[in-house]
Design a protein around this motif. Structure first.
Motif, PDB file in Angstrom:
ATOM      1  N   PHE A 124      68.899 -41.694  -7.687  1.00 17.11           N
ATOM      2  CA  PHE A 124      67.835 -40.689  -7.633  1.00 17.11           C
ATOM      3  C   PHE A 124      68.414 -39.321  -7.294  1.00 17.11           C
ATOM      4  O   PHE A 124      68.107 -38.313  -7.948  1.00 17.11           O
ATOM      5  CB  PHE A 124      66.787 -41.104  -6.608  1.00 17.11           C
ATOM      6  CG  PHE A 124      65.678 -40.105  -6.438  1.00 17.11           C
ATOM      7  CD1 PHE A 124      64.578 -40.125  -7.279  1.00 17.11           C
ATOM      8  CD2 PHE A 124      65.742 -39.143  -5.439  1.00 17.11           C
ATOM      9  CE1 PHE A 124      63.556 -39.198  -7.127  1.00 17.11           C
ATOM     10  CE2 PHE A 124      64.728 -38.215  -5.286  1.00 17.11           C
ATOM     11  CZ  PHE A 124      63.630 -38.247  -6.125  1.00 17.11           C
ATOM     12  N   TRP A 125      69.250 -39.264  -6.259  1.00 20.03           N
ATOM     13  CA  TRP A 125      69.813 -37.974  -5.852  1.00 20.03           C
ATOM     14  C   TRP A 125      70.807 -37.449  -6.875  1.00 20.03           C
ATOM     15  O   TRP A 125      70.902 -36.231  -7.073  1.00 20.03           O
ATOM     16  CB  TRP A 125      70.468 -38.103  -4.478  1.00 20.03           C
ATOM     17  CG  TRP A 125      69.468 -38.129  -3.388  1.00 20.03           C
ATOM     18  CD1 TRP A 125      69.169 -39.149  -2.543  1.00 20.03           C
ATOM     19  CD2 TRP A 125      68.577 -37.064  -3.051  1.00 20.03           C
ATOM     20  NE1 TRP A 125      68.154 -38.791  -1.693  1.00 20.03           N
ATOM     21  CE2 TRP A 125      67.773 -37.522  -1.977  1.00 20.03           C
ATOM     22  CE3 TRP A 125      68.384 -35.772  -3.539  1.00 20.03           C
ATOM     23  CZ2 TRP A 125      66.792 -36.726  -1.395  1.00 20.03           C
ATOM     24  CZ3 TRP A 125      67.402 -34.980  -2.959  1.00 20.03           C
ATOM     25  CH2 TRP A 125      66.624 -35.454  -1.904  1.00 20.03           C
ATOM     26  N   LEU A 126      71.538 -38.341  -7.533  1.00 21.10           N
ATOM     27  CA  LEU A 126      72.425 -37.905  -8.607  1.00 21.10           C
ATOM     28  C   LEU A 126      71.608 -37.285  -9.743  1.00 21.10           C
ATOM     29  O   LEU A 126      71.955 -36.225 -10.276  1.00 21.10           O
ATOM     30  CB  LEU A 126      73.252 -39.081  -9.117  1.00 21.10           C
ATOM     31  CG  LEU A 126      74.238 -38.772 -10.255  1.00 21.10           C
ATOM     32  CD1 LEU A 126      75.257 -37.731  -9.809  1.00 21.10           C
ATOM     33  CD2 LEU A 126      74.930 -40.049 -10.721  1.00 21.10           C
ATOM     34  N   VAL A 157      57.592 -26.121  -3.524  1.00 20.46           N
ATOM     35  CA  VAL A 157      58.220 -26.950  -2.489  1.00 20.46           C
ATOM     36  C   VAL A 157      57.278 -27.119  -1.297  1.00 20.46           C
ATOM     37  O   VAL A 157      57.113 -28.219  -0.765  1.00 20.46           O
ATOM     38  CB  VAL A 157      59.553 -26.329  -2.039  1.00 20.46           C
ATOM     39  CG1 VAL A 157      60.145 -27.125  -0.882  1.00 20.46           C
ATOM     40  CG2 VAL A 157      60.538 -26.287  -3.200  1.00 20.46           C
ATOM     41  N   ALA A 158      56.644 -26.029  -0.887  1.00 19.50           N
ATOM     42  CA  ALA A 158      55.726 -26.100   0.255  1.00 19.50           C
ATOM     43  C   ALA A 158      54.557 -27.041  -0.043  1.00 19.50           C
ATOM     44  O   ALA A 158      54.128 -27.813   0.825  1.00 19.50           O
ATOM     45  CB  ALA A 158      55.213 -24.704   0.607  1.00 19.50           C
ATOM     46  N   PHE A 159      54.044 -27.006  -1.265  1.00 17.32           N
ATOM     47  CA  PHE A 159      52.923 -27.878  -1.623  1.00 17.32           C
ATOM     48  C   PHE A 159      53.343 -29.347  -1.594  1.00 17.32           C
ATOM     49  O   PHE A 159      52.583 -30.206  -1.133  1.00 17.32           O
ATOM     50  CB  PHE A 159      52.405 -27.506  -3.009  1.00 17.32           C
ATOM     51  CG  PHE A 159      51.257 -28.356  -3.477  1.00 17.32           C
ATOM     52  CD1 PHE A 159      49.981 -28.134  -2.993  1.00 17.32           C
ATOM     53  CD2 PHE A 159      51.446 -29.379  -4.394  1.00 17.32           C
ATOM     54  CE1 PHE A 159      48.911 -28.906  -3.407  1.00 17.32           C
ATOM     55  CE2 PHE A 159      50.397 -30.156  -4.817  1.00 17.32           C
ATOM     56  CZ  PHE A 159      49.122 -29.925  -4.323  1.00 17.32           C
ATOM     57  N   ALA A 166      63.418 -34.165  -2.236  1.00 14.03           N
ATOM     58  CA  ALA A 166      63.618 -34.600  -0.849  1.00 14.03           C
ATOM     59  C   ALA A 166      62.315 -35.054  -0.213  1.00 14.03           C
ATOM     60  O   ALA A 166      62.305 -35.969   0.623  1.00 14.03           O
ATOM     61  CB  ALA A 166      64.243 -33.472  -0.029  1.00 14.03           C
ATOM     62  N   SER A 167      61.208 -34.446  -0.617  1.00  4.13           N
ATOM     63  CA  SER A 167      59.919 -34.843  -0.035  1.00  4.13           C
ATOM     64  C   SER A 167      59.535 -36.268  -0.426  1.00  4.13           C
ATOM     65  O   SER A 167      58.806 -36.937   0.306  1.00  4.13           O
ATOM     66  CB  SER A 167      58.821 -33.869  -0.475  1.00  4.13           C
ATOM     67  OG  SER A 167      58.511 -34.029  -1.852  1.00  4.13           O
ATOM     68  N   PHE A 168      60.034 -36.751  -1.557  1.00  3.77           N
ATOM     69  CA  PHE A 168      59.687 -38.102  -2.000  1.00  3.77           C
ATOM     70  C   PHE A 168      60.331 -39.178  -1.138  1.00  3.77           C
ATOM     71  O   PHE A 168      59.860 -40.307  -1.091  1.00  3.77           O
ATOM     72  CB  PHE A 168      60.108 -38.312  -3.462  1.00  3.77           C
ATOM     73  CG  PHE A 168      59.491 -37.333  -4.428  1.00  3.77           C
ATOM     74  CD1 PHE A 168      58.333 -36.658  -4.104  1.00  3.77           C
ATOM     75  CD2 PHE A 168      60.077 -37.094  -5.658  1.00  3.77           C
ATOM     76  CE1 PHE A 168      57.762 -35.758  -4.987  1.00  3.77           C
ATOM     77  CE2 PHE A 168      59.518 -36.195  -6.550  1.00  3.77           C
ATOM     78  CZ  PHE A 168      58.356 -35.528  -6.204  1.00  3.77           C
ATOM     79  N   TYR A 169      61.450 -38.846  -0.506  1.00  7.39           N
ATOM     80  CA  TYR A 169      62.142 -39.818   0.325  1.00  7.39           C
ATOM     81  C   TYR A 169      62.064 -39.470   1.817  1.00  7.39           C
ATOM     82  O   TYR A 169      62.820 -40.011   2.612  1.00  7.39           O
ATOM     83  CB  TYR A 169      63.612 -39.938  -0.100  1.00  7.39           C
ATOM     84  CG  TYR A 169      63.821 -40.954  -1.190  1.00  7.39           C
ATOM     85  CD1 TYR A 169      63.825 -42.320  -0.911  1.00  7.39           C
ATOM     86  CD2 TYR A 169      63.984 -40.553  -2.511  1.00  7.39           C
ATOM     87  CE1 TYR A 169      64.008 -43.255  -1.916  1.00  7.39           C
ATOM     88  CE2 TYR A 169      64.163 -41.488  -3.529  1.00  7.39           C
ATOM     89  CZ  TYR A 169      64.178 -42.836  -3.219  1.00  7.39           C
ATOM     90  OH  TYR A 169      64.347 -43.759  -4.223  1.00  7.39           O
ATOM     91  N   ALA A 170      61.179 -38.564   2.177  1.00 10.79           N
ATOM     92  CA  ALA A 170      60.997 -38.235   3.591  1.00 10.79           C
ATOM     93  C   ALA A 170      60.422 -39.441   4.324  1.00 10.79           C
ATOM     94  O   ALA A 170      59.651 -40.226   3.751  1.00 10.79           O
ATOM     95  CB  ALA A 170      60.056 -37.042   3.740  1.00 10.79           C
ATOM     96  N   PRO A 171      60.785 -39.643   5.604  1.00  9.32           N
ATOM     97  CA  PRO A 171      60.221 -40.772   6.363  1.00  9.32           C
ATOM     98  C   PRO A 171      58.710 -40.780   6.373  1.00  9.32           C
ATOM     99  O   PRO A 171      58.081 -41.831   6.262  1.00  9.32           O
ATOM    100  CB  PRO A 171      60.792 -40.557   7.779  1.00  9.32           C
ATOM    101  CG  PRO A 171      62.045 -39.788   7.560  1.00  9.32           C
ATOM    102  CD  PRO A 171      61.784 -38.894   6.383  1.00  9.32           C
ATOM    103  N   GLU A 172      58.093 -39.605   6.479  1.00  9.54           N
ATOM    104  CA  GLU A 172      56.635 -39.546   6.498  1.00  9.54           C
ATOM    105  C   GLU A 172      56.060 -39.979   5.159  1.00  9.54           C
ATOM    106  O   GLU A 172      54.999 -40.598   5.101  1.00  9.54           O
ATOM    107  CB  GLU A 172      56.177 -38.124   6.833  1.00  9.54           C
ATOM    108  CG  GLU A 172      56.678 -37.619   8.169  1.00  9.54           C
ATOM    109  CD  GLU A 172      56.195 -38.479   9.322  1.00  9.54           C
ATOM    110  OE1 GLU A 172      55.133 -39.080   9.206  1.00  9.54           O
ATOM    111  OE2 GLU A 172      56.899 -38.545  10.336  1.00  9.54           O
TER     112      GLU A 172
END
Length: 218
Positions: free
Chosen positions: A24-26, A167-169, A112-118
């Motif tokens: 995913f990150w690649l 990004v903020a959204f 990054a938001s897709f894999y955030a702990p929250e």
């Protein structure tokens, strides 16, 4: 949901897709690089740079319009203060190449938001909002491709500071589902810190977003 439940959900949702994280990150890096290589278009970006320069040189808020001929001296209420300042500083350091860097960074920030702990906790608990629908690997990829497409089209057709709002959204949609336990009945094992985490995060994000880009007003 209690903090103990959150921890168990987080651990269960963390281990499942771990093997898919490096592809995913690649892919996110490749997409970000591809978006950054697209030639920019549009004239608005240049007056955003000029506004950022004026903000940096005057150390003021530009309360009145000093750029337009028809409204010179009029009150100037709606500005992208933070975004214009960052655009100008980036341009001072890297030149025109920096203008293509921001949409690429936006792709990474949204990814990054897709894999955030929250997001993982919300994905395991409900299937609404961005944090919830990110539970599947396929959906993460689909949303990443959608984000890259939006950034590429916006950068190619009419370059503006919109990536900051994108990004903020994305991060706002990660944190909003976490407000539900705060508004409901407090679980006996929920600590005060855990209870205040989501309201503080959402408030801080909205405050920063409002200073970065006027898209927050929408």
């Amino acid at each position: 949901m209690s903090s103990r439940d959150d921890a168990s959900v987080t651990s269960s949702t963390t281990t499942a897709p771990r093997g898919w994280r490096w592809p995913f990150w690649l892919g996110a890096i490749v997409l970000a690089f591809a978006v950054a290589k697209i030639p920019l278009s549009g004239l608005d970006i240049w007056w955003h740079l000029r506004t950022g320069e004026a903000l940096a040189l005057t150390s003021g808020w530009l309360a009145t319009d000093s750029f337009s001929w028809t409204a010179s001296g009029a009150d100037w209420a709606y500005k992208d203060i933070g975004a214009d300042l960052l655009l100008y500083l980036g341009h001072r350091l890297l030149g025109d190449a920096s203008l293509s860097l921001w949409p690429g960074l936006a792709v990474l920030g949204i990814g990054a938001s897709f894999y955030a702990p929250e997001a993982r906790v919300s994905a395991a608990r409900e299937s609404t909002a961005l944090g919830g629908i990110c539970g599947g690997v396929g959906l993460r990829w689909a949303l990443l491709l959608l984000a890259a497409t939006v950034e590429a089209m916006q950068h190619r057709l009419h370059a503006r500071p919109m990536p900051f709002s994108h990004v903020a959204f994305a991060w706002l949609m990660v944190w909003l589902p976490r407000l539900q336990p705060t508004l409901g009945k407090r679980a006996p094992t929920t600590s005060t810190v855990a209870l205040l985490r989501a309201p503080v995060a959402v408030t801080a994000l909205l405050w920063a977003w409002a200073w970065l880009h006027r898209g927050a007003l929408i």
